[in-house]
Motif scaffolding. Structure first.
Motif, PDB file in Angstrom:
ATOM      1  N   UNK A 215       0.856  -1.185   0.000  1.00 37.05           N
ATOM      2  CA  UNK A 215       0.000   0.000   0.000  1.00 37.05           C
ATOM      3  C   UNK A 215       0.889   1.230   0.000  1.00 37.05           C
ATOM      4  N   UNK A 216       0.598   2.176  -0.871  1.00 38.93           N
ATOM      5  CA  UNK A 216       1.448   3.352  -1.011  1.00 38.93           C
ATOM      6  C   UNK A 216       1.209   4.371   0.088  1.00 38.93           C
ATOM      7  N   UNK A 217       0.059   4.345   0.744  1.00 36.63           N
ATOM      8  CA  UNK A 217      -0.251   5.355   1.753  1.00 36.63           C
ATOM      9  C   UNK A 217       0.255   4.981   3.143  1.00 36.63           C
ATOM     10  N   UNK A 218       0.866   3.817   3.275  1.00 33.90           N
ATOM     11  CA  UNK A 218       1.394   3.373   4.564  1.00 33.90           C
ATOM     12  C   UNK A 218       2.909   3.214   4.433  1.00 33.90           C
ATOM     13  N   UNK A 219       3.688   3.884   5.301  1.00 34.90           N
ATOM     14  CA  UNK A 219       5.148   3.724   5.214  1.00 34.90           C
ATOM     15  C   UNK A 219       5.582   2.324   5.641  1.00 34.90           C
ATOM     16  N   UNK A 220       6.802   2.006   5.334  1.00 36.27           N
ATOM     17  CA  UNK A 220       7.327   0.676   5.656  1.00 36.27           C
ATOM     18  C   UNK A 220       7.525   0.520   7.162  1.00 36.27           C
ATOM     19  N   UNK A 221       7.592  -0.721   7.595  1.00 36.37           N
ATOM     20  CA  UNK A 221       7.809  -1.008   9.014  1.00 36.37           C
ATOM     21  C   UNK A 221       9.188  -0.516   9.454  1.00 36.37           C
ATOM     22  N   UNK A 222      10.174  -0.583   8.566  1.00 30.72           N
ATOM     23  CA  UNK A 222      11.514  -0.095   8.906  1.00 30.72           C
ATOM     24  C   UNK A 222      11.500   1.406   9.175  1.00 30.72           C
ATOM     25  N   UNK A 223      10.765   2.157   8.344  1.00 30.29           N
ATOM     26  CA  UNK A 223      10.700   3.597   8.534  1.00 30.29           C
ATOM     27  C   UNK A 223       9.995   3.942   9.850  1.00 30.29           C
ATOM     28  N   UNK A 224       8.897   3.235  10.143  1.00 28.94           N
ATOM     29  CA  UNK A 224       8.180   3.508  11.394  1.00 28.94           C
ATOM     30  C   UNK A 224       9.062   3.209  12.596  1.00 28.94           C
ATOM     31  N   UNK A 225       9.813   2.121  12.526  1.00 20.47           N
ATOM     32  CA  UNK A 225      10.724   1.774  13.617  1.00 20.47           C
ATOM     33  C   UNK A 225      11.809   2.834  13.768  1.00 20.47           C
ATOM     34  N   UNK A 226      12.378   3.296  12.652  1.00 23.47           N
ATOM     35  CA  UNK A 226      13.402   4.346  12.705  1.00 23.47           C
ATOM     36  C   UNK A 226      12.813   5.629  13.288  1.00 23.47           C
ATOM     37  N   UNK A 227      11.593   5.971  12.884  1.00 26.33           N
ATOM     38  CA  UNK A 227      10.955   7.207  13.353  1.00 26.33           C
ATOM     39  C   UNK A 227      10.802   7.188  14.874  1.00 26.33           C
ATOM     40  N   UNK A 228      10.358   6.068  15.420  1.00 25.48           N
ATOM     41  CA  UNK A 228      10.173   5.976  16.866  1.00 25.48           C
ATOM     42  C   UNK A 228      11.518   5.930  17.578  1.00 25.48           C
ATOM     43  N   UNK A 229      12.439   5.126  17.058  1.00 20.75           N
ATOM     44  CA  UNK A 229      13.713   4.904  17.750  1.00 20.75           C
ATOM     45  C   UNK A 229      14.630   6.119  17.716  1.00 20.75           C
ATOM     46  N   UNK A 230      14.684   6.829  16.631  1.00  9.62           N
ATOM     47  CA  UNK A 230      15.641   7.933  16.523  1.00  9.62           C
ATOM     48  C   UNK A 230      14.988   9.300  16.715  1.00  9.62           C
ATOM     49  N   UNK A 231      13.997   9.606  15.910  1.00  5.45           N
ATOM     50  CA  UNK A 231      13.412  10.942  15.935  1.00  5.45           C
ATOM     51  C   UNK A 231      12.556  11.174  17.180  1.00  5.45           C
ATOM     52  N   UNK A 232      11.572  10.307  17.400  1.00  3.60           N
ATOM     53  CA  UNK A 232      10.662  10.529  18.528  1.00  3.60           C
ATOM     54  C   UNK A 232      11.346  10.304  19.877  1.00  3.60           C
ATOM     55  N   UNK A 233      12.240   9.337  19.963  1.00  2.74           N
ATOM     56  CA  UNK A 233      12.961   9.105  21.227  1.00  2.74           C
ATOM     57  C   UNK A 233      13.746  10.356  21.630  1.00  2.74           C
ATOM     58  N   UNK A 234      14.436  10.961  20.676  1.00  2.00           N
ATOM     59  CA  UNK A 234      15.216  12.172  20.958  1.00  2.00           C
ATOM     60  C   UNK A 234      14.308  13.313  21.393  1.00  2.00           C
ATOM     61  N   UNK A 235      13.198  13.483  20.685  1.00  3.81           N
ATOM     62  CA  UNK A 235      12.262  14.550  21.034  1.00  3.81           C
ATOM     63  C   UNK A 235      11.680  14.341  22.429  1.00  3.81           C
ATOM     64  N   UNK A 236      11.296  13.121  22.735  1.00  2.00           N
ATOM     65  CA  UNK A 236      10.691  12.825  24.034  1.00  2.00           C
ATOM     66  C   UNK A 236      11.694  13.077  25.157  1.00  2.00           C
ATOM     67  N   UNK A 237      12.942  12.679  24.957  1.00  6.17           N
ATOM     68  CA  UNK A 237      13.961  12.932  25.980  1.00  6.17           C
ATOM     69  C   UNK A 237      14.171  14.423  26.195  1.00  6.17           C
ATOM     70  N   UNK A 238      14.194  15.207  25.107  1.00  8.08           N
ATOM     71  CA  UNK A 238      14.367  16.652  25.240  1.00  8.08           C
ATOM     72  C   UNK A 238      13.148  17.311  25.888  1.00  8.08           C
TER      73      UNK A 238
END
Length: 185
Positions: free
Chosen positions: A28-51
């Motif tokens: 499905x083109x409207x849903x990102x890959x599982x790898x991207x979702x995992x990266x988003x939570x692990x790197x981007x959101x984790x950093x934001x939440x810590x800050x």
């Protein structure tokens, strides 16, 4: 023009099944890959939440801004738990009670759950004959809810630390060749 007879076409079609299989459906083109979702939570959101947790941890217990921020941080924990539950149905039922540890634990659980998904199947539509919905759409919806809660926490933290946006943007752009420290002219 066409060397194939009508009976040959019918025999070729009879050899193929008209039922769909999950693994052969296109992503499905409207849903990102599982790898991207995992990266988003692990790197981007984790950093934001810590800050964003830092200003809450530095608030005194009698500060009036502490209560609404704590409520929103706990809502963020619940949203991350829903993301983890959507990705995988097994869950550790004893999270830590202290809010900082709880946030770290929830993000770790969500990343582990997202990493356990089969990347080749998660973004594909279920076969039409099963009448089931894809697991990827609710998963992506849960991720969007987490991002929305992070935005709500950011709004509350801005009242406490006006420079939080500057901290969130640190490291966004890294120059390959840094500028000279000496003036040009």
């Amino acid at each position: 023009m066409n060397d194939m007879l009508a009976t040959d076409a019918e025999e070729a079609a009879a050899g193929r099944s008209l039922l769909e299989t999950w693994g052969r459906n296109e992503p499905m083109r409207h849903v990102p890959s599982a790898e991207w979702m995992s990266w988003k939570v692990d790197h981007d959101l984790r950093r934001r939440i810590e800050l964003l947790y830092g200003p809450y941890a530095n608030l005194s217990s009698d500060d009036a801004r502490r209560g609404p921020l704590e409520n929103e941080l706990r809502a963020l924990c619940r949203a991350i738990d829903r993301l983890s539950d959507t990705a995988r149905h097994s869950r550790n039922i004893h999270p830590p009670h202290e809010l900082g540890d709880r946030l770290v634990w929830a993000v770790n659980q969500a990343v582990g759950s997202l990493n356990s998904l089969d990347p080749h199947l998660i973004g594909r539509r279920f076969p039409f004959q099963t009448g089931e919905r894809s697991k990827a759409e609710p998963l992506y919806g849960a991720l969007l809810v987490v991002i929305q809660h992070v935005g709500r926490v950011l709004t509350l933290v801005r009242a406490i630390d006006p420079g939080v946006d500057e901290h969130l943007l640190d490291g966004l752009v890294q120059l390959e060749s840094p500028l000279r420290t000496q003036p040009i002219a």
